[in-house]
Design an enzyme around this catalytic site. Structure first.
Site, mmCIF file in Angstrom:
data_model
loop_
_atom_site.group_PDB
_atom_site.id
_atom_site.type_symbol
_atom_site.label_atom_id
_atom_site.label_comp_id
_atom_site.label_asym_id
_atom_site.label_seq_id
_atom_site.Cartn_x
_atom_site.Cartn_y
_atom_site.Cartn_z
ATOM 1 N N PHE A 141 1.145 -0.840 -0.122
ATOM 2 C CA PHE A 141 0.411 0.002 -0.123
ATOM 3 C C PHE A 141 1.067 1.413 -0.172
ATOM 4 O O PHE A 141 1.649 1.653 0.800
ATOM 5 C CB PHE A 141 -0.810 0.003 1.082
ATOM 6 N N ASP A 226 9.510 2.760 1.432
ATOM 7 C CA ASP A 226 8.146 3.924 2.510
ATOM 8 C C ASP A 226 8.204 3.887 3.136
ATOM 9 O O ASP A 226 7.590 2.794 4.263
ATOM 10 C CB ASP A 226 7.033 3.095 1.448
ATOM 11 N N LYS A 255 3.009 10.816 6.705
ATOM 12 C CA LYS A 255 2.636 11.304 8.138
ATOM 13 C C LYS A 255 2.953 11.930 9.493
ATOM 14 O O LYS A 255 3.016 12.862 9.173
ATOM 15 C CB LYS A 255 1.867 9.851 8.436
#
Length: 400
Positions: A141, A226, A255
């Site tokens: 994801f 990531d 984030k």
């Protein structure tokens, strides 16, 4: 349902139905607790998918934001601002790299990493034009853009949104031999999550990332990590790659980099990789804005102390011990890295969604993924007593 809650739900009829939120309406928050419009309090064990690593409204981060809002919020990158250079220097030092390319969302950081890897392949490695390929892992994801969902194998994310961007090779996660077999002369990069978050906090075995790093180095291929969910203290270290002693060529961050206040993301790498971009080839109106830079700098300063990484590691070990005790009592598997856990629910005890709803009724916010998995990711500021209470509620829910 009160009149206030009913009114809010009625207003939500105008919100596009791209999420299926739990039935709670949050009105305020502080540290690890949120309060709904009825005045009920809940312990937050989701942290906005790790965007709130430092808790809700951390005073240092709010202070940095308020101070900056009073002076300057946006110039665009057409001009310099007095916050960007300091932020980029501090983040580069934290990562042990030379350059920072600031963006806004995590998906933008991934897209930027893809562009950087392709440009490097053509301009440095000598891959023929328009033929670069990037290896990705099944179960990944990395965001929601059409390019990114094109190399997802999740039907919910992918189906109905084609045609998709070519140039990606999907291999099984946790299998380094599959990566080696997929590497060819036109391979630009391996793009990988050190720990797969959306898949259910899937933690690869020790040595996996180290082997991937060795393969990338041997074949002159970039390793792009990531760390948007796994980084910045979540996994008990600054970056999850550190768990295997690995340094990637590019870090993709987001984030928690915005402190839970605003979207901040970045691609961080050495000059010979990230320096491939020339003026005008890539950018963002809001990327690197002074408000984002001021908050991002304070985030880096908090991480420099090591306090949050240590708390994550120490409390994570305690969390694992508590969750392991529930194996065979409603849980079929437990995976923990720092203060990040994926627990698989025994089907007879309900789906992940049903468990999340029952936890909500007991004052704990968690979120399900992939049917029978529930993720736990409390702010790194949580106290052990609060963590114990949350696991106690999970035990009661599983016993119902």
């Amino acid at each position: 349902m009160s009149t206030t809650t009913r009114h809010i739900y009625e207003e939500n009829q105008h919100v596009a139905h791209n999420y299926h939120p739990l039935p709670v309406v949050v009105a305020s928050a502080q540290d690890v607790w949120v309060t709904d419009v009825e005045g009920r309090r809940y312990l937050d064990l989701l942290s906005a998918y790790s965007a709130l690593n430092f808790g809700h409204r951390h005073p240092d981060l709010v202070g940095a934001a308020v101070d900056q809002i009073g002076r300057l919020t946006l110039t665009s990158r057409a001009f310099h601002n007095d916050q960007l250079a300091g932020f980029c220097a501090a983040l580069a030092e934290l990562c042990g790299k030379d350059l920072v390319l600031p963006m806004n969302t995590g998906a933008e950081a991934v897209e930027t990493g893809i562009k950087a890897a392709r440009a490097w392949a053509y301009r440095v490695k000598g891959v023929p034009a328009d033929s670069a390929r990037i290896i990705v892992a099944a179960g990944n994801f990395h965001g929601r853009t059409t390019t990114i969902v094109g190399f997802s194998d999740d039907p919910l994310a992918r189906d109905g949104f084609g045609p998709f961007t070519p140039g990606f090779d999907i291999v099984p996660y946790q299998e380094a031999d599959a990566i080696e077999a997929a590497i060819g002369e036109s391979t630009a990069a391996v793009l990988i999550e050190p720990i797969q978050g959306e898949a259910g906090v899937i933690i690869p075995p020790a040595g996996y990332l180290r082997r991937v790093r060795e393969l990338c180095t041997r074949h002159n291929v970039l390793l792009v990590a990531d760390e948007i969910q796994s980084g910045l203290g979540r996994a008990g270290v600054t970056f999850a790659c550190e768990r295997d002693g690995v340094v990637p060529d590019l870090y993709l961050l987001g984030k928690a980099l915005g402190g839970g206040i605003l979207p901040v993301s970045a691609v961080v790498g050495d000059r010979e990789v990230l320096g491939v971009f020339q003026p005008g080839e890539h950018g963002s109106t809001f990327g690197g804005n002074p408000l984002a830079a001021a908050v991002g700098l304070r985030v880096v300063e908090l991480l420099r102390t090591g306090e949050f990484q240590d708390r994550s590691a120490t409390l994570g070990r305690h969390l694992k011990a508590r969750l392991d005790a529930l194996l065979g009592h409603g849980l079929t598997d437990v995976r923990v890295a720092g203060l990040w856990a994926g627990v698989d629910i025994e089907p007879s005890r309900g789906t992940g969604r049903e468990v999340a709803e029952r936890m909500l009724a007991r004052g704990v916010l968690v979120k399900d993924t992939h049917g029978h998995t529930v993720r736990l990711a409390p702010p790194l500021t949580i106290q052990q007593s609060e963590l114990n209470w949350a696991v106690d509620q999970l035990a009661l829910v599983l016993a119902e």
